[in-house]
Design a protein around this motif. Structure first.
Motif, short mmCIF file in Angstrom:
data_model
loop_
_atom_site.label_atom_id
_atom_site.label_comp_id
_atom_site.label_asym_id
_atom_site.label_seq_id
_atom_site.Cartn_x
_atom_site.Cartn_y
_atom_site.Cartn_z
N LEU A 53 -29.22 -61.41 -17.62
CA LEU A 53 -29.05 -60.66 -16.38
C LEU A 53 -30.24 -60.91 -15.44
CD1 LEU A 53 -27.09 -58.77 -14.97
CD2 LEU A 53 -28.26 -56.85 -16.04
N ALA A 54 -31.42 -61.03 -16.02
CA ALA A 54 -32.63 -61.26 -15.21
C ALA A 54 -32.71 -62.69 -14.69
CB ALA A 54 -33.87 -60.93 -16.04
N SER A 55 -32.15 -63.64 -15.42
CA SER A 55 -32.35 -65.05 -15.05
C SER A 55 -31.15 -65.74 -14.41
CB SER A 55 -32.76 -65.85 -16.30
OG SER A 55 -31.70 -65.88 -17.25
N SER A 56 -29.99 -65.13 -14.46
CA SER A 56 -28.78 -65.77 -13.93
C SER A 56 -28.66 -65.57 -12.43
CB SER A 56 -27.53 -65.22 -14.62
OG SER A 56 -27.56 -65.54 -15.99
N ALA A 57 -27.92 -66.48 -11.80
CA ALA A 57 -27.73 -66.42 -10.35
C ALA A 57 -26.99 -65.15 -9.92
CB ALA A 57 -26.98 -67.67 -9.88
N ALA B 263 -21.74 -53.51 -21.67
CA ALA B 263 -21.53 -52.54 -20.60
C ALA B 263 -22.54 -52.74 -19.47
CB ALA B 263 -21.64 -51.12 -21.15
N GLU B 264 -23.79 -53.02 -19.80
CA GLU B 264 -24.81 -53.25 -18.77
C GLU B 264 -24.45 -54.47 -17.92
OE1 GLU B 264 -29.62 -54.11 -18.33
OE2 GLU B 264 -28.68 -54.23 -20.31
N LEU B 265 -24.03 -55.54 -18.57
CA LEU B 265 -23.65 -56.75 -17.84
C LEU B 265 -22.40 -56.53 -17.00
CD1 LEU B 265 -24.29 -59.20 -20.78
CD2 LEU B 265 -25.52 -59.26 -18.61
N PHE B 266 -21.40 -55.88 -17.58
CA PHE B 266 -20.15 -55.63 -16.88
C PHE B 266 -20.37 -54.69 -15.70
CE2 PHE B 266 -15.78 -53.60 -16.83
CZ PHE B 266 -15.16 -54.67 -16.24
N ASP B 267 -21.15 -53.63 -15.91
CA ASP B 267 -21.43 -52.68 -14.83
C ASP B 267 -22.18 -53.35 -13.68
OD1 ASP B 267 -20.15 -50.71 -16.27
OD2 ASP B 267 -22.00 -49.73 -16.94
N ALA B 268 -23.10 -54.26 -14.00
CA ALA B 268 -23.83 -54.99 -12.96
C ALA B 268 -22.88 -55.87 -12.15
CB ALA B 268 -24.95 -55.83 -13.58
N ALA B 269 -21.93 -56.52 -12.85
CA ALA B 269 -20.96 -57.37 -12.17
C ALA B 269 -20.01 -56.53 -11.31
CB ALA B 269 -20.18 -58.22 -13.17
N ILE B 270 -19.67 -55.34 -11.78
CA ILE B 270 -18.84 -54.42 -10.98
C ILE B 270 -19.62 -54.00 -9.73
CG2 ILE B 270 -17.85 -52.10 -10.88
CD1 ILE B 270 -17.11 -52.45 -13.87
N ALA B 271 -20.86 -53.59 -9.92
CA ALA B 271 -21.69 -53.13 -8.79
C ALA B 271 -21.87 -54.24 -7.75
CB ALA B 271 -23.04 -52.65 -9.29
N ALA B 272 -21.89 -55.48 -8.19
CA ALA B 272 -22.03 -56.61 -7.26
C ALA B 272 -20.70 -56.98 -6.61
CB ALA B 272 -22.61 -57.82 -8.00
N GLY B 273 -19.62 -56.29 -7.01
CA GLY B 273 -18.31 -56.57 -6.44
C GLY B 273 -17.70 -57.88 -6.94
N VAL C 102 -16.32 -58.39 -10.18
CA VAL C 102 -15.24 -58.24 -11.16
C VAL C 102 -14.48 -56.95 -10.90
CG1 VAL C 102 -16.42 -59.58 -12.97
CG2 VAL C 102 -16.72 -57.10 -12.86
N ARG C 103 -13.29 -56.91 -11.44
CA ARG C 103 -12.44 -55.72 -11.33
C ARG C 103 -13.08 -54.57 -12.10
NH1 ARG C 103 -6.99 -57.65 -14.04
NH2 ARG C 103 -6.60 -55.44 -14.20
N SER C 104 -12.77 -53.36 -11.72
CA SER C 104 -13.42 -52.20 -12.33
C SER C 104 -12.47 -51.33 -13.16
CB SER C 104 -14.07 -51.34 -11.25
OG SER C 104 -13.10 -50.88 -10.33
N ASP C 105 -11.27 -51.81 -13.40
CA ASP C 105 -10.28 -50.98 -14.10
C ASP C 105 -10.26 -51.23 -15.61
OD1 ASP C 105 -9.27 -53.54 -13.66
OD2 ASP C 105 -7.19 -52.85 -13.56
N LEU C 106 -11.27 -51.91 -16.12
CA LEU C 106 -11.40 -52.14 -17.57
C LEU C 106 -12.72 -51.55 -18.03
CD1 LEU C 106 -10.29 -55.88 -17.64
CD2 LEU C 106 -8.97 -53.93 -18.48
N THR C 107 -12.88 -51.50 -19.34
CA THR C 107 -14.16 -51.04 -19.91
C THR C 107 -14.79 -52.18 -20.70
OG1 THR C 107 -13.20 -50.28 -22.00
CG2 THR C 107 -13.23 -48.69 -20.16
N ALA C 108 -16.07 -52.04 -20.95
CA ALA C 108 -16.77 -53.04 -21.76
C ALA C 108 -16.15 -53.11 -23.16
CB ALA C 108 -18.26 -52.70 -21.85
N TYR C 109 -15.73 -51.96 -23.69
CA TYR C 109 -15.10 -51.96 -25.01
C TYR C 109 -13.82 -52.78 -25.01
CZ TYR C 109 -12.92 -50.50 -29.34
OH TYR C 109 -12.31 -50.52 -30.56
N GLU C 110 -13.00 -52.63 -23.97
CA GLU C 110 -11.75 -53.39 -23.88
C GLU C 110 -12.04 -54.90 -23.80
OE1 GLU C 110 -8.51 -50.66 -21.61
OE2 GLU C 110 -10.31 -51.17 -20.45
N ILE C 111 -13.06 -55.26 -23.06
CA ILE C 111 -13.42 -56.67 -22.95
C ILE C 111 -13.87 -57.21 -24.31
CG2 ILE C 111 -15.07 -58.30 -21.93
CD1 ILE C 111 -15.00 -56.43 -19.44
N MET C 112 -14.77 -56.49 -24.98
CA MET C 112 -15.24 -56.94 -26.29
C MET C 112 -14.08 -57.02 -27.29
SD MET C 112 -18.98 -55.16 -26.75
CE MET C 112 -19.12 -55.73 -28.44
N ARG C 113 -13.21 -56.04 -27.25
CA ARG C 113 -12.07 -56.03 -28.17
C ARG C 113 -11.13 -57.20 -27.88
NH1 ARG C 113 -9.62 -51.91 -31.56
NH2 ARG C 113 -8.19 -53.20 -32.74
#
Length: 194
Positions: free
Chosen positions: A87-91, A141-151, A153-164
């Motif tokens: 998260l700190a080093s990616s574009a 969740a931290e990575l997904f939430d950051a991507a949501i906040a940046a607009g 990715v979609r926000s209608d999923l959870t980190a758990y659903e993605i991992m699953r």
């Protein structure tokens, strides 16, 4: 504290750091051999990959189960530590999420083989699975939430659903050369984009 005491303390810390690095090298080698040859690979192959003797492996891990559990925990920790660094080093946060999911896939493909060895110990397996979720779900969740906040990715999923979902796509991938889990996970991750 005398200079002699300080020198002894420094030598002890240096020795501990060396021992920790050697153990990490051994665990990395075991994981590499497990990916290539399965968790039933001969211990001598792991020793050769790590550049150590068999005695060194058995001194640290008296049984194969001990080694398998240590590799599992080592890989969970590596995956957990990678999240904030990415998260700190990616574009972008999405780029960090995508890269982390690729690391997660590599871990999962190895994990399924490790899990098969541990299934006979139901309580131990459940404790490891809980440890896995406790360490990795907050990172995802931290990575997904950051991507949501940046607009991004979609926000209608959870980190758990993605991992699953990623986990389900990886199930059974280690035994089928015709199936590329990473390719399908890429389709899933691309589908997260807004």
């Amino acid at each position: 504290m005398s200079d002699d005491d300080a020198a002894v303390g420094g030598a002890v810390q240096s020795k501990r750091a060396d021992a920790r690095r050697n153990k990490e090298t051994l665990l990395d080698a075991a994981a590499k051999v497990f990916v290539a040859s399965g968790v039933d690979a001969p211990v001598r192959d792991i020793a050769r990959e790590a550049g150590v003797g068999l005695g060194t492996i058995y001194r640290h891990f008296p049984t194969r189960a001990d080694l398998v559990i240590a590799v599992y925990r080592h890989q969970v920790e590596a995956c957990a530590e990678a999240g904030p660094a990415l998260l700190a080093s990616s574009a972008t946060p999405y780029a960090a999420l995508r890269e982390w999911i690729n690391l997660f896939v590599d871990f999962l493909v190895t994990k399924h083989g490790l899990a098969a060895v541990l299934r006979s110990d139901t309580a131990g397996f459940e404790a490891l699975h809980t440890y896995f979720l406790d360490r990795l779900l907050p990172v995802c969740a931290e990575l997904f939430d950051a991507a949501i906040a940046a607009g991004e990715v979609r926000s209608d999923l959870t980190a758990y659903e993605i991992m699953r979902g990623v986990g389900n796509l990886c199930a059974g991938a280690e035994g089928d050369d015709r199936y590329d889990a990473l390719r399908l996970v890429d389709v899933l991750v691309a589908g997260l984009r807004r």
